[in-house]
Scaffold this active site. Structure first.
Site, PDB file in Angstrom:
ATOM      1  N   GLY A 164     -14.175   8.925  25.898  1.00 18.84           N
ATOM      2  CA  GLY A 164     -14.726  10.308  25.932  1.00 18.84           C
ATOM      3  C   GLY A 164     -14.101  11.385  24.945  1.00 18.84           C
ATOM      4  N   LYS A 221      -2.055   8.958  24.264  1.00 22.37           N
ATOM      5  CA  LYS A 221      -3.559   8.581  23.817  1.00 22.37           C
ATOM      6  C   LYS A 221      -4.192   9.980  22.971  1.00 22.37           C
ATOM      7  CE  LYS A 221      -6.516   7.660  27.069  1.00 22.37           C
ATOM      8  NZ  LYS A 221      -7.735   8.676  27.020  1.00 22.37           N
ATOM      9  N   ARG A 278      -6.023  12.240  17.925  1.00 24.78           N
ATOM     10  CA  ARG A 278      -5.957  13.271  17.225  1.00 24.78           C
ATOM     11  C   ARG A 278      -5.492  13.253  15.668  1.00 24.78           C
ATOM     12  NH1 ARG A 278      -6.750  14.929  22.138  1.00 24.78           N
ATOM     13  NH2 ARG A 278      -7.333  17.289  22.777  1.00 24.78           N
ATOM     14  N   ASP A 297      -5.551  13.523  34.792  1.00 26.94           N
ATOM     15  CA  ASP A 297      -5.620  12.084  34.578  1.00 26.94           C
ATOM     16  C   ASP A 297      -4.789  11.654  35.679  1.00 26.94           C
ATOM     17  OD1 ASP A 297      -7.542  12.249  32.842  1.00 26.94           O
ATOM     18  OD2 ASP A 297      -6.210  12.287  30.751  1.00 26.94           O
TER      19      ASP A 297
HETATM   20  C1  S3P Z   1      -8.079  14.733  26.917  1.00 27.91           C
HETATM   21  C2  S3P Z   1      -8.613  15.673  27.873  1.00 27.91           C
HETATM   22  C3  S3P Z   1      -8.936  15.352  29.176  1.00 27.91           C
HETATM   23  C4  S3P Z   1      -8.260  14.193  29.705  1.00 27.91           C
HETATM   24  C5  S3P Z   1      -8.589  12.962  28.836  1.00 27.91           C
HETATM   25  C6  S3P Z   1      -7.792  13.228  27.378  1.00 27.91           C
HETATM   26  C7  S3P Z   1      -8.025  15.051  25.531  1.00 27.91           C
HETATM   27  O1  S3P Z   1     -10.420  15.458  29.028  1.00 27.91           O
HETATM   28  O2  S3P Z   1      -9.087  13.774  30.921  1.00 27.91           O
HETATM   29  O3  S3P Z   1      -8.319  11.911  29.085  1.00 27.91           O
HETATM   30  O4  S3P Z   1      -7.039  14.036  24.916  1.00 27.91           O
HETATM   31  O5  S3P Z   1      -8.508  15.959  25.021  1.00 27.91           O
HETATM   32  P1  S3P Z   1     -11.414  16.899  29.498  1.00 27.91           P
HETATM   33  O6  S3P Z   1     -11.183  17.469  28.259  1.00 27.91           O
HETATM   34  O7  S3P Z   1     -12.630  16.334  30.020  1.00 27.91           O
HETATM   35  O8  S3P Z   1     -10.456  17.488  30.510  1.00 27.91           O
END
Ligand code: S3P
Length: 451
Positions: free
Chosen positions: A101, A28, A33, A327
């Site tokens: 997020g 993911k 990216r 995660d």
């Molecule tokens: C991610 C970073 C992590 C992770 C998310 C994916 C990423 O979050 O929990 O599932 O792809 O950069 P945080 O940056 O909030 O730790």
């Protein structure tokens, strides 16, 4: 809470051995990216193995909203015709990032130093998550942000017209924040420096280098310092996305706790910034081996083989390992429930601001299914019941709070419990692992949609 449409209640019934090969989807983090960096080059980036989950599809649509051309061939190959660094167009509508997020935070960074304005929203989960952690450093570039109280979405970002480069120390271990600042730094003149005290997943750094940016990483007294030279001409790439270790975690852990299981999960990326769970499981006594270890696209990769492990013991997970398995704590807690003794997890307050408050969500569901849990602000302890001794059969469905990893963790719990585990909504699984149900059924799991 709503946000994924009609809830899909699911029940995971205790099942016989899990056997076979589990081909999990693309990573993911790397999928998001690939699309974002592809959109920031002039020319065509070609991506195979992209995760076609709702989160990543929302990012693909967002890149179209910002002017890139993003298409998919029938065989699952994706093409991104980018607009170049600083070339984003202003979206005509609100950009909806769904549950993601990573998507929203990285895209905010990527557009923050272009002279355009964009409004972002998401589902109920995303709209409750903190965004100031990203908009605070973006303000240093000259970017403005107006959101709801406490920096929540929906939020409008006004990109900096004359961005200045930034030196920023990330206050919490977060690859999303680090990446947002680096992506913003792409269109600032001069050098942007991001310092992280604890190493987090480094896909952005690796991929920026692959796309031709000038980037260097140094270990300093302040931490890991990443220096990026602004305004590069990024070169389009051909990207084969490796399979996601965070998705592999579910069939691996299910195999460890279901009697008689033997599952092979091929081609999993084992970047050390992501592989903490597998080290932890092995320390607990899991029968988990790496087969056919190799390097693909600059990343260590192996086939994971997991067999039923009836004698796992709880351990104290080293807090400095947290970022490399952030995660995976929900599914680790399911394994911990099937081990003997206490599994102690400290230094994990970031779990409280994920798609849900993951300590709270797991503690509630585990307790309701007969597992003792203690928790505090940045720690929790799962008291193992021993293999096969988790009761399951809670009085009410487990609440999943629009969180895919909570849903998949409890579905795995049900496979090895004495009575079925019922969820209020398994729909969020589609955000990161859309083939979870058929894949697990193919191994021998018994997951049923209710109603
Ligand atoms: C991610 C970073 C992590 C992770 C998310 C994916 C990423 O979050 O929990 O599932 O792809 O950069 P945080 O940056 O909030 O730790």
């Amino acid at each position: 809470m709503s946000g994924h449409g009609t809830p899909i209640p699911m029940t995971s019934h205790p099942c016989g051995p899990l056997n076979g090969q589990a081909e999990v989807p693309g990573d993911k983090s790397i999928s998001h990216r690939s699309l974002i960096l592809g959109a920031m080059c002039i020319g065509e980036t070609v991506v195979t193995g992209l995760l076609e989950g709702e989160d990543v599809l929302a990012t693909a649509q967002a890149m179209r909203d910002f002017g890139a051309e993003v298409t998919r061939d029938d065989d699952g190959t994706w093409h991104v015709h980018g607009v170049g660094v600083g070339g984003f167009a202003e979206p005509e509508t609100v950009v909806d990032c769904g549950n993601a997020g990573t998507g929203v935070r990285l895209i905010m960074g990527a557009m923050a130093t272009s002279p355009i304005t964009a409004t972002f929203t998401g589902d109920a989960s995303l709209n409750s998550r903190p965004m100031a952690r990203v908009t605070d450093p973006l303000a240093l570039f000259g970017t403005q942000a107006v959101g709801r109280t406490d920096g929540r979405l929906p939020m409008t970002i006004v990109g900096a017209r004359e961005p200045v480069p930034v030196r920023y120390t990330v206050p919490m271990p977060s690859a999303q924040v680090k990446s947002a600042v680096l992506l913003a730094g792409l269109n600032a003149p001069g050098e942007t420096v991001v310092i992280e005290k604890e190493a987090t997943r480094d896909h952005t750094e690796r991929m920026l280098e692959g796309f031709g940016a000038e980037i260097r990483v140094e270990e300093t007294e302040e931490g890991r310092a990443i220096t990026l030279k602004g305004r590069p001409e990024l070169q389009p790439q051909v990207i084969a996305v490796p399979r996601d270790p965070s998705s592999a975690a579910f069939p691996v852990c299910a195999a460890l706790i279901v009697p008689g299981s033997d599952v092979l999960v091929p081609g999993i990326g084992l970047n050390p910034t992501r592989a903490g769970l597998f080290d932890t499981l092995r320390e607990m006594g899991a029968d988990l081996t790496y087969e056919n270890e190799r390097v693909e696209g600059g990343e260590p990769v192996a086939d994971l083989r997991a067999r039923f492990s009836p004698n796992m013991k709880g351990i104290e997970v080293p807090p400095d390992r947290a970022a490399s398995m952030i995660d995976e704590y929900p599914i680790l807690s399911v394994v911990a429930a099937n081990a003997t003794g206490d599994t102690v997890m400290r230094g994990v307050k970031e779990l409280r601001v994920k798609e849900s408050d993951r300590i709270e969500a797991m503690a509630r569901g585990l307790r309701a299914n007969g597992v003792a849990v203690e928790d505090g602000e940045d720690w929790w302890i799962v008291k193992g019941c021993g293999a096969g001794n988790v009761a399951g059969g809670a009085n009410a469905p487990v609440e999943t709070f629009l969180d895919h990893r909570i849903a998949m963790s409890f579905l795995c719990l049900g496979m090895a419990s004495q009575a079925p585990v019922v969820l209020d909504d398994g729909g969020p699984v589609a955000t990161s692992f859309p083939i979870f149900e058929p894949l697990m059924a193919g191994l021998g799991a018994d997951i049923r949609r209710e109603g």
